[in-house]
Design a protein around this motif. Structure first.
Motif, PDB file in Angstrom:
ATOM      1  N   VAL A   8       0.881  -1.166   0.000  1.00  0.00           N
ATOM      2  CA  VAL A   8       0.000   0.000   0.000  1.00  0.00           C
ATOM      3  C   VAL A   8       0.919   1.217   0.000  1.00  0.00           C
ATOM      4  CG1 VAL A   8      -1.845   1.206   1.221  1.00  0.00           C
ATOM      5  CG2 VAL A   8      -1.743  -1.311   1.258  1.00  0.00           C
ATOM      6  N   ALA A   9       0.941   1.940  -1.106  1.00  0.00           N
ATOM      7  CA  ALA A   9       1.964   2.976  -1.241  1.00  0.00           C
ATOM      8  C   ALA A   9       1.450   4.247  -1.903  1.00  0.00           C
ATOM      9  CB  ALA A   9       3.152   2.427  -2.046  1.00  0.00           C
ATOM     10  N   ASN A  10       1.962   5.348  -1.425  1.00  0.00           N
ATOM     11  CA  ASN A  10       1.804   6.674  -2.017  1.00  0.00           C
ATOM     12  C   ASN A  10       2.702   7.558  -1.166  1.00  0.00           C
ATOM     13  OD1 ASN A  10       1.075   9.225  -2.883  1.00  0.00           O
ATOM     14  ND2 ASN A  10      -1.104   8.774  -2.974  1.00  0.00           N
ATOM     15  N   GLN A  11       3.678   8.214  -1.800  1.00  0.00           N
ATOM     16  CA  GLN A  11       4.644   8.980  -1.004  1.00  0.00           C
ATOM     17  C   GLN A  11       4.027  10.246  -0.425  1.00  0.00           C
ATOM     18  OE1 GLN A  11       4.401   9.063  -4.207  1.00  0.00           O
ATOM     19  NE2 GLN A  11       5.336  10.836  -5.165  1.00  0.00           N
ATOM     20  N   LYS A  12       2.793  10.550  -0.855  1.00  0.00           N
ATOM     21  CA  LYS A  12       2.092  11.689  -0.282  1.00  0.00           C
ATOM     22  C   LYS A  12       1.588  11.299   1.110  1.00  0.00           C
ATOM     23  CE  LYS A  12      -1.198  15.011  -1.636  1.00  0.00           C
ATOM     24  NZ  LYS A  12      -2.564  15.011  -2.055  1.00  0.00           N
ATOM     25  N   GLY A  13       1.720  12.193   2.073  1.00  0.00           N
ATOM     26  CA  GLY A  13       1.301  11.885   3.437  1.00  0.00           C
ATOM     27  C   GLY A  13      -0.202  12.018   3.612  1.00  0.00           C
ATOM     28  N   GLY A  14      -0.745  11.252   4.546  1.00  0.00           N
ATOM     29  CA  GLY A  14      -2.135  11.431   4.948  1.00  0.00           C
ATOM     30  C   GLY A  14      -3.183  11.102   3.903  1.00  0.00           C
ATOM     31  N   VAL A  15      -2.926  10.149   3.042  1.00  0.00           N
ATOM     32  CA  VAL A  15      -3.912   9.793   2.007  1.00  0.00           C
ATOM     33  C   VAL A  15      -4.715   8.536   2.386  1.00  0.00           C
ATOM     34  CG1 VAL A  15      -2.574  10.844   0.151  1.00  0.00           C
ATOM     35  CG2 VAL A  15      -2.262   8.410   0.671  1.00  0.00           C
ATOM     36  N   ALA A  16      -4.492   8.026   3.591  1.00  0.00           N
ATOM     37  CA  ALA A  16      -5.207   6.847   4.129  1.00  0.00           C
ATOM     38  C   ALA A  16      -4.536   5.515   3.776  1.00  0.00           C
ATOM     39  CB  ALA A  16      -6.683   6.826   3.744  1.00  0.00           C
ATOM     40  N   LYS A  17      -3.213   5.520   3.633  1.00  0.00           N
ATOM     41  CA  LYS A  17      -2.494   4.244   3.464  1.00  0.00           C
ATOM     42  C   LYS A  17      -2.734   3.342   4.677  1.00  0.00           C
ATOM     43  CE  LYS A  17       1.511   6.413   2.974  1.00  0.00           C
ATOM     44  NZ  LYS A  17       1.054   7.802   2.733  1.00  0.00           N
ATOM     45  N   THR A  18      -2.483   3.887   5.857  1.00  0.00           N
ATOM     46  CA  THR A  18      -2.578   3.072   7.073  1.00  0.00           C
ATOM     47  C   THR A  18      -4.025   2.675   7.362  1.00  0.00           C
ATOM     48  OG1 THR A  18      -0.626   4.209   7.926  1.00  0.00           O
ATOM     49  CG2 THR A  18      -1.992   3.035   9.534  1.00  0.00           C
ATOM     50  N   THR A  19      -4.939   3.625   7.210  1.00  0.00           N
ATOM     51  CA  THR A  19      -6.362   3.347   7.431  1.00  0.00           C
ATOM     52  C   THR A  19      -6.832   2.239   6.499  1.00  0.00           C
ATOM     53  OG1 THR A  19      -6.661   5.660   8.058  1.00  0.00           O
ATOM     54  CG2 THR A  19      -8.654   4.442   7.431  1.00  0.00           C
ATOM     55  N   THR A  20      -6.365   2.279   5.267  1.00  0.00           N
ATOM     56  CA  THR A  20      -6.755   1.258   4.291  1.00  0.00           C
ATOM     57  C   THR A  20      -6.127  -0.094   4.629  1.00  0.00           C
ATOM     58  OG1 THR A  20      -7.083   2.917   2.580  1.00  0.00           O
ATOM     59  CG2 THR A  20      -6.649   0.655   1.823  1.00  0.00           C
ATOM     60  N   THR A  21      -4.864  -0.091   5.036  1.00  0.00           N
ATOM     61  CA  THR A  21      -4.195  -1.352   5.388  1.00  0.00           C
ATOM     62  C   THR A  21      -4.927  -2.041   6.548  1.00  0.00           C
ATOM     63  OG1 THR A  21      -2.094  -0.362   4.730  1.00  0.00           O
ATOM     64  CG2 THR A  21      -1.982  -2.394   6.014  1.00  0.00           C
ATOM     65  N   ILE A  22      -5.228  -1.276   7.587  1.00  0.00           N
ATOM     66  CA  ILE A  22      -5.924  -1.861   8.759  1.00  0.00           C
ATOM     67  C   ILE A  22      -7.310  -2.365   8.378  1.00  0.00           C
ATOM     68  CG2 ILE A  22      -7.086  -1.353  10.960  1.00  0.00           C
ATOM     69  CD1 ILE A  22      -4.928   0.447  11.745  1.00  0.00           C
ATOM     70  N   ASN A  23      -8.066  -1.511   7.703  1.00  0.00           N
ATOM     71  CA  ASN A  23      -9.495  -1.817   7.552  1.00  0.00           C
ATOM     72  C   ASN A  23      -9.793  -2.759   6.391  1.00  0.00           C
ATOM     73  OD1 ASN A  23     -10.675  -0.349   9.829  1.00  0.00           O
ATOM     74  ND2 ASN A  23      -9.691   1.394   8.819  1.00  0.00           N
ATOM     75  N   LEU A  24      -9.023  -2.692   5.333  1.00  0.00           N
ATOM     76  CA  LEU A  24      -9.170  -3.707   4.285  1.00  0.00           C
ATOM     77  C   LEU A  24      -8.681  -5.049   4.843  1.00  0.00           C
ATOM     78  CD1 LEU A  24      -9.733  -4.713   1.442  1.00  0.00           C
ATOM     79  CD2 LEU A  24      -7.479  -3.843   0.735  1.00  0.00           C
ATOM     80  N   GLY A  25      -7.564  -5.016   5.553  1.00  0.00           N
ATOM     81  CA  GLY A  25      -7.031  -6.242   6.155  1.00  0.00           C
ATOM     82  C   GLY A  25      -8.033  -6.883   7.099  1.00  0.00           C
ATOM     83  N   ALA A  26      -8.619  -6.074   7.991  1.00  0.00           N
ATOM     84  CA  ALA A  26      -9.567  -6.613   8.977  1.00  0.00           C
ATOM     85  C   ALA A  26     -10.826  -7.131   8.288  1.00  0.00           C
ATOM     86  CB  ALA A  26      -9.933  -5.533   9.996  1.00  0.00           C
ATOM     87  N   SER A  27     -11.301  -6.401   7.264  1.00  0.00           N
ATOM     88  CA  SER A  27     -12.523  -6.841   6.569  1.00  0.00           C
ATOM     89  C   SER A  27     -12.275  -8.164   5.851  1.00  0.00           C
ATOM     90  CB  SER A  27     -12.993  -5.782   5.561  1.00  0.00           C
ATOM     91  OG  SER A  27     -13.248  -4.565   6.231  1.00  0.00           O
ATOM     92  N   LEU A  28     -11.091  -8.337   5.300  1.00  0.00           N
ATOM     93  CA  LEU A  28     -10.760  -9.612   4.644  1.00  0.00           C
ATOM     94  C   LEU A  28     -10.602 -10.726   5.684  1.00  0.00           C
ATOM     95  CD1 LEU A  28      -8.228  -8.325   1.963  1.00  0.00           C
ATOM     96  CD2 LEU A  28     -10.452  -9.378   1.489  1.00  0.00           C
ATOM     97  N   ALA A  29     -10.022 -10.393   6.827  1.00  0.00           N
ATOM     98  CA  ALA A  29      -9.859 -11.398   7.884  1.00  0.00           C
ATOM     99  C   ALA A  29     -11.224 -11.883   8.363  1.00  0.00           C
ATOM    100  CB  ALA A  29      -9.052 -10.820   9.045  1.00  0.00           C
ATOM    101  N   LEU A  30     -12.176 -10.951   8.461  1.00  0.00           N
ATOM    102  CA  LEU A  30     -13.532 -11.335   8.886  1.00  0.00           C
ATOM    103  C   LEU A  30     -14.227 -12.157   7.815  1.00  0.00           C
ATOM    104  CD1 LEU A  30     -14.568  -8.052  10.701  1.00  0.00           C
ATOM    105  CD2 LEU A  30     -14.181 -10.286  11.745  1.00  0.00           C
ATOM    106  N   ALA A  31     -13.729 -12.072   6.586  1.00  0.00           N
ATOM    107  CA  ALA A  31     -14.245 -12.931   5.510  1.00  0.00           C
ATOM    108  C   ALA A  31     -13.414 -14.217   5.409  1.00  0.00           C
ATOM    109  CB  ALA A  31     -14.242 -12.175   4.177  1.00  0.00           C
TER     110      ALA A  31
END
Ligand code: ATP
Ligand code: MG
Length: 265
Positions: A8-31
């Motif tokens: 998950v990459a974008n050198q621009k700060g604050g674009v939701a890289k971390t939010t996406t990693t956590i929440n896509l990851g968790a949603s897939l884990a729940l699936a």
């Protein structure tokens, strides 16, 4: 099947890289997907967002995973409060890795080597990278099968994209020929403004079909969940933010299945 590794990459700060990693990851884990998240950012927001700030795996953190040759890769993995969701944590030490790696052999393949040893244990591995195109992000791009690029829907969203795509192209050419574009995700979307609509239309025009149909709206719950140390789906499952990341997980899996069947003989 061995895990697919997504940076998950974008050198621009604050674009939701971390939010996406956590929440896509968790949603897939729940699936019921077996998910490993890798915190490759010295800010360690992914680690703290999962309630694991300053926790070390038996062999340490991402810093030791990158800089040492000792230990089994599994010894860098921590369990989280979500079933099927594991984490290689980070802490401030990782700041030093950017410099220390320079003198190590095959410095851009350090993460790839660690994750290769873990491929059989997971369905997907997501790497959260820092807001720069330094050696840490390079390690993520070399380890990955594909890149997921979050873009926030604001006026300067496409700023820096040429530089990011040039970097991906260079990595493909010199270090990781198989590196693909997993998808582009529109984040922090506000449909009440013309600007949001205009920017998202521009991005879709620029990237075409690789942009996910699912759009992540601006939603305060997504900002609040990390301070409770859980993915948004455990914090407020009925929020627009949680619903959006669940929808993204479904689209992500549907796309993967479609691509896999297109690639099959
Ligand atoms: P950095 O480049 O610093 O690593 P990042 O790309 O990882 O940043 P995040 O940390 O995920 O970005 O998000 C930046 C901030 O915006 C965080 O405070 C996060 O909680 C918040 N945020 C992310 N997505 C949303 C959203 N859809 N709605 C509201 N707030 C959001
Ligand atoms: Mg981040």
């Amino acid at each position: 099947m061995p895990a697919r590794i997504v940076a998950v990459a974008n050198q621009k700060g604050g674009v939701a890289k971390t939010t996406t990693t956590i929440n896509l990851g968790a949603s897939l884990a729940l699936a019921n997907q077996r998910i490993l998240l890798v915190d490759l950012d010295p800010q360690a927001n992914l680690t703290s967002g999962l309630g694991l700030k300053d926790q070390r795996a038996p062999a340490g953190t991402a810093y030791e995973a990158l800089t040492s040759d000792e230990h089994d890769a599994r010894d860098f993995v921590l369990a989280t409060s979500v079933d099927h969701l594991s984490l290689i944590p980070a802490d401030r030490d990782l700041t030093g890795a950017e410099i220390e790696l320079v003198s190590l052999l095959a410095r851009e393949r350090r993460l790839a080597r660690r994750l290769e040893a873990l491929r059989d244990e997971y369905d997907f591995i997501f790497i959260d990278s820092p807001p720069s195109l330094g050696l840490l992000t390079l390690n993520a791009l070399v380890a990955a099968d594909s890149v997921l690029i979050p873009l926030n829907c604001e006026y300067f969203a496409l700023e820096g994209i040429a530089e990011l795509t040039a970097t991906i192209e260079r990595v493909r050419h010199a270090l990781n020929p198989g590196l693909g574009l997993e998808g582009v995700l529109l984040t922090m979307y506000d449909d009440r403004t013309n600007l949001g609509q205009q920017v998202s239309a521009n991005i879709r025009e620029y990237f075409g079909d690789v942009v996910y149909r699912t759009v992540i709206p601006r939603n305060v719950r997504l900002g609040e969940a990390p301070s409770h140390g859980v993915p948004v789906i455990l914090y407020d499952a009925r929020s627009k933010g949680a619903e959006a990341y669940v929808a993204l997980a479904h689209e992500f899996l549907a796309r993967r299945a479609a691509r896999a069947s297109a690639a099959a003989p």
